[in-house]
Design a protein around this motif. Structure first.
Motif, PDB file in Angstrom:
ATOM      1  N   UNK A   1     108.766 -82.989 -45.862  1.00  0.00           N
ATOM      2  CA  UNK A   1     109.840 -82.605 -44.953  1.00  0.00           C
ATOM      3  C   UNK A   1     111.189 -82.867 -45.616  1.00  0.00           C
ATOM      4  N   UNK A   2     112.202 -82.094 -45.204  1.00  0.00           N
ATOM      5  CA  UNK A   2     113.555 -82.204 -45.762  1.00  0.00           C
ATOM      6  C   UNK A   2     113.506 -82.170 -47.293  1.00  0.00           C
ATOM      7  N   UNK A   3     112.844 -81.123 -47.796  1.00  0.00           N
ATOM      8  CA  UNK A   3     112.604 -81.040 -49.236  1.00  0.00           C
ATOM      9  C   UNK A   3     113.902 -80.938 -50.031  1.00  0.00           C
ATOM     10  N   UNK A   4     114.986 -80.449 -49.410  1.00  0.00           N
ATOM     11  CA  UNK A   4     116.257 -80.333 -50.119  1.00  0.00           C
ATOM     12  C   UNK A   4     116.932 -81.690 -50.322  1.00  0.00           C
ATOM     13  N   UNK A   5     116.567 -82.690 -49.511  1.00  0.00           N
ATOM     14  CA  UNK A   5     117.120 -84.033 -49.698  1.00  0.00           C
ATOM     15  C   UNK A   5     116.331 -84.731 -50.800  1.00  0.00           C
ATOM     16  N   UNK A   6     116.627 -84.365 -52.041  1.00  0.00           N
ATOM     17  CA  UNK A   6     115.867 -84.857 -53.187  1.00  0.00           C
ATOM     18  C   UNK A   6     116.345 -86.213 -53.677  1.00  0.00           C
ATOM     19  N   UNK A   7     117.594 -86.597 -53.338  1.00  0.00           N
ATOM     20  CA  UNK A   7     118.132 -87.876 -53.759  1.00  0.00           C
ATOM     21  C   UNK A   7     117.457 -89.007 -52.962  1.00  0.00           C
TER      22      UNK A   7
ATOM     23  N   UNK B   1     116.924 -89.522 -48.657  1.00  0.00           N
ATOM     24  CA  UNK B   1     115.671 -89.656 -47.918  1.00  0.00           C
ATOM     25  C   UNK B   1     115.618 -90.976 -47.167  1.00  0.00           C
ATOM     26  N   UNK B   2     116.192 -92.026 -47.742  1.00  0.00           N
ATOM     27  CA  UNK B   2     116.189 -93.323 -47.066  1.00  0.00           C
ATOM     28  C   UNK B   2     117.076 -93.310 -45.826  1.00  0.00           C
ATOM     29  N   UNK B   3     118.250 -92.697 -45.933  1.00  0.00           N
ATOM     30  CA  UNK B   3     119.217 -92.739 -44.842  1.00  0.00           C
ATOM     31  C   UNK B   3     119.076 -91.565 -43.881  1.00  0.00           C
ATOM     32  N   UNK B   4     118.305 -90.554 -44.268  1.00  0.00           N
ATOM     33  CA  UNK B   4     118.114 -89.416 -43.387  1.00  0.00           C
ATOM     34  C   UNK B   4     119.320 -88.509 -43.265  1.00  0.00           C
ATOM     35  N   UNK B   5     120.205 -88.509 -44.282  1.00  0.00           N
ATOM     36  CA  UNK B   5     121.382 -87.644 -44.257  1.00  0.00           C
ATOM     37  C   UNK B   5     121.495 -86.930 -45.596  1.00  0.00           C
TER      38      UNK B   5
END
Length: 644
Positions: free
Chosen positions: A38-44, A48-52
């Motif tokens: 999920x949220x594959x574009x949030x690669x950093x 992913x930890x902060x959900x933003x």
């Protein structure tokens, strides 16, 4: 191939990245049996930890014979600089708005930027399947926002799409969206979704494909193709930078004119006003690699056309906002401008007794090189050298903007110290001092409205709007000086029992409001170096909230807790119980320690005062006094009282 370039913009947590996930899936980017997070574009990892979303990212999908370049953007106001620079790459924007919350502070900010550039909007009212959704009211609120921001007729004629990004469907008809939501409700309730009497749905509506086809059709039908000249000489504005250890610096941007191919010689024009550039000021380079975006990958190209968003490798010294052209026509494009920073902190070399224990990079030269390297990508950041060779003034758009940089450097192995944030002051036309003001939107339960109003009033906040919502909460909009928000977030969460939501964005510069009260409580300061002991902490926790646990190393001048009263107190956190051969029930009390408060960078930035610092290392975040010697601290305190 026809091209459309579009950016996805919205307030934080309104579903941008989740919607882009579904667009990639439904456009056939992934194999049928491929497992995709999920949220594959949030690669950093931090994202992913902060959900933003923190960094803008490029991707592309193919829909029929059309290529759609998509830019996913951050939603937090502190990262507005990421949004401002990528808007020059696109012709249109998908403005996502939560169907319950409506337009929020960042929605207003990014929408204003998009409309000022003349971009065509498509409004996506997302999460219409929420139980508290109010899509009709949000539709009207978005139109009111457009009118407030002086949108032109074409922008006011924006199509509205009602969607559920998580479920992966969209429709242009609100009634149809309600039919689909009703079918889902029937299934969850154990009813037959084909029973028309349950909610008045029609068989034809249920046969309508439930996917994002209406959204793709809106992008293709409403947005214009890139206004690019395919016949002219090559010209491109660099909007983003990336780096590869194999090919070096990579310049990303939209080709404004002409064609470019691998091996072509191009001119790198320095930053400056638009117009012709003298030949002696031009740096000549060769395009070594050329890439296009396809899903989550970059594909190598031999040649790219005008209007497409591409990545070029081989151009040394390229920066964001520079122009690449052919060697014959050296005409520079208008550069990229972002709003100025509002907050500043001092980064300095770690000089505590524990310096160098865990960090790889601890010298002033290494710290300086890393900070100035950050300027290559982070347009909204400013770094200035100070009178001290070990200290650098770093300015950003907000506390989160600066703490993300600190956390990134910490994970890379840097050790450093950070001061309390301070606002950047300007001088007005009449010579008066001006400071930044914020627009704060707070949603709190009705029972806690009074205490929030009282605390914000004491900090200089004024109420702009206040109205109840359909979710048994009250929404209040404040105007407050940025200084007034320092240290308030943790207090706000305590006052609202963790149920309050607060968003803020920079509004404008206004008159200086004078002295604002800071932290009302003092701190406990360790008076010697050693290891914290449970016996000592047990005796201290009655008068303080502790920041350390037993076994944690401490040093003289390190802050180990927050005092319950005003004023600092030097304590011995390493005191052990005296060993004796006498044992009684009274002397052998069970030691029960409360869990210490976990320090995060955001909490530490809010907490410290002017005479305190944050010590940041790869394995710890510590608070300390700027002056470690207690005698010197007392002398400085007496001198401060005499000058007042």
């Amino acid at each position: 191939m026809q091209i459309r370039n579009v950016a996805v913009i919205a307030h934080v947590d309104h579903g941008k990245t989740t919607l882009v996930d579904q667009m990639l899936r439904q456009a056939g980017t992934f194999r049928a049996n491929e497992e995709v997070a999920d949220r594959v574009m949030d690669s950093n990892p931090l994202e992913r930890e902060r959900g933003i979303t923190i960094l803008s990212k490029n991707t592309a999908v193919h829909w029929g014979d059309m290529k759609i370049n998509i830019v996913d953007t951050p939603g937090h106001a502190d990262f507005g600089g990421e949004v401002e620079r990528i808007l020059r790459m696109v012709e249109g924007v998908l403005i996502l708005v939560d169907s319950a919350e409506g337009p929020m502070p960042q929605t207003r900010f990014v929408t204003r930027k998009a409309l000022e550039l003349g971009l065509l909007p498509i409004v996506v009212i997302n999460k219409v399947d929420r139980p508290d959704a109010r899509p009709s009211e949000v539709h009207d609120e978005v139109l009111e926002l457009f009118m407030e921001l002086n949108a032109n007729d074409a922008q006011l004629d924006a199509p509205f799409v009602y969607a559920s990004g998580r479920e992966g469907w969209a429709t242009t008809e609100l009634a149809e969206a309600r039919e689909w939501i009703g079918d889902v409700s029937d299934i969850k309730a154990g009813r037959d979704p084909g029973d028309d009497s349950a909610h008045g749905s029609t068989s034809e509506a249920r046969r309508t494909p439930r996917d994002l086809t209406p959204l793709f059709q809106s992008v293709l039908g409403h947005l214009d193709p890139p206004a690019a000249d395919p016949e002219g000489p090559f010209q491109m504005l660099v909007s983003t930078l990336d780096f590869s250890s194999y090919v070096g610096r990579i310049a990303i941007g939209r080709i404004e004119r002409g064609l470019v191919g691998v091996g072509d010689r191009v001119a790198l024009l320095p930053l400056g006003p638009p117009g012709e550039v003298a030949e002696e000021d031009v740096q000549e380079s060769r395009v070594m690699k050329l890439y296009e975006f396809a899903g989550l990958r970059r594909l190598e190209l031999e040649e790219a056309q005008a209007g497409d968003i591409v990545a070029l490798a081989g151009v040394e010294g390229v920066e964001i906002g520079t122009t690449l052209t052919s060697l014959e026509t050296r005409d520079r494009l208008q550069g990229i401008a972002v709003e100025e920073p509002t907050l500043s902190v001092d980064f300095s070399v770690n000089n505590s007794p524990f310096s160098g224990r865990s960090g790889k990079y601890v010298t002033s030269r290494q710290l300086r090189d890393r900070l100035f390297k950050e300027l290559e990508r982070n347009l909204a950041l400013r770094v200035e050298e100070t009178d001290s060779p070990d200290t650098f003034a770093v300015s950003g758009r907000g506390e989160l903007h600066l703490t993300i940089l600190m956390e990134t450097m910490r994970r890379e192995g840097y050790e450093f110290q950070v001061s309390r944030p301070r606002v950047i002051v300007k001088t007005g036309d009449g010579g008066g001092r001006l400071e930044p003001y914020e627009e704060v939107v707070i949603e709190v339960p009705e029972a806690t409205v009074g205490v929030v109003m009282e605390k914000m009033g004491a900090r200089g906040g004024s109420v702009e709007e206040m109205f109840p919502t359909d979710r048994a909460v009250t929404r209040i909009k404040f105007r407050i000086a940025t200084r007034g928000l320092f240290g308030y977030r943790s207090e706000f969460l305590s006052d609202t029992r963790g149920e309050g939501i607060m968003h803020h964005r920079f509004l404008e510069y206004g008159p200086w409001v004078g002295i604002l009260t800071g932290r009302k409580r003092g701190v406990l300061v360790a008076d010697r170096e050693g290891v914290a002991v449970g016996y000592a902490l047990f005796n201290l926790q009655e008068r303080a909230t502790m920041f350390v646990a037993p076994g944690v190393p401490v040093y003289g001048g390190m802050i180990v807790g927050e005092h319950v009263r005003p004023g600092d107190m030097d304590v011995n956190a390493c005191k052990e119980k005296k060993a004796s051969n006498i044992r009684t029930t009274a002397s052998d009390e069970n030691i029960r320690l409360e869990p210490p408060r976990q320090l995060t960078l955001e909490l530490a930035m809010e907490f410290i005062e002017e005479d305190e610092l944050i010590e940041i290392t790869p394995d710890a975040i510590r608070l300390r006094k700027r002056e470690l010697d207690p005698n010197k601290r007392r002398k400085a305190a007496r001198a401060g009282k005499e000058t007042q």
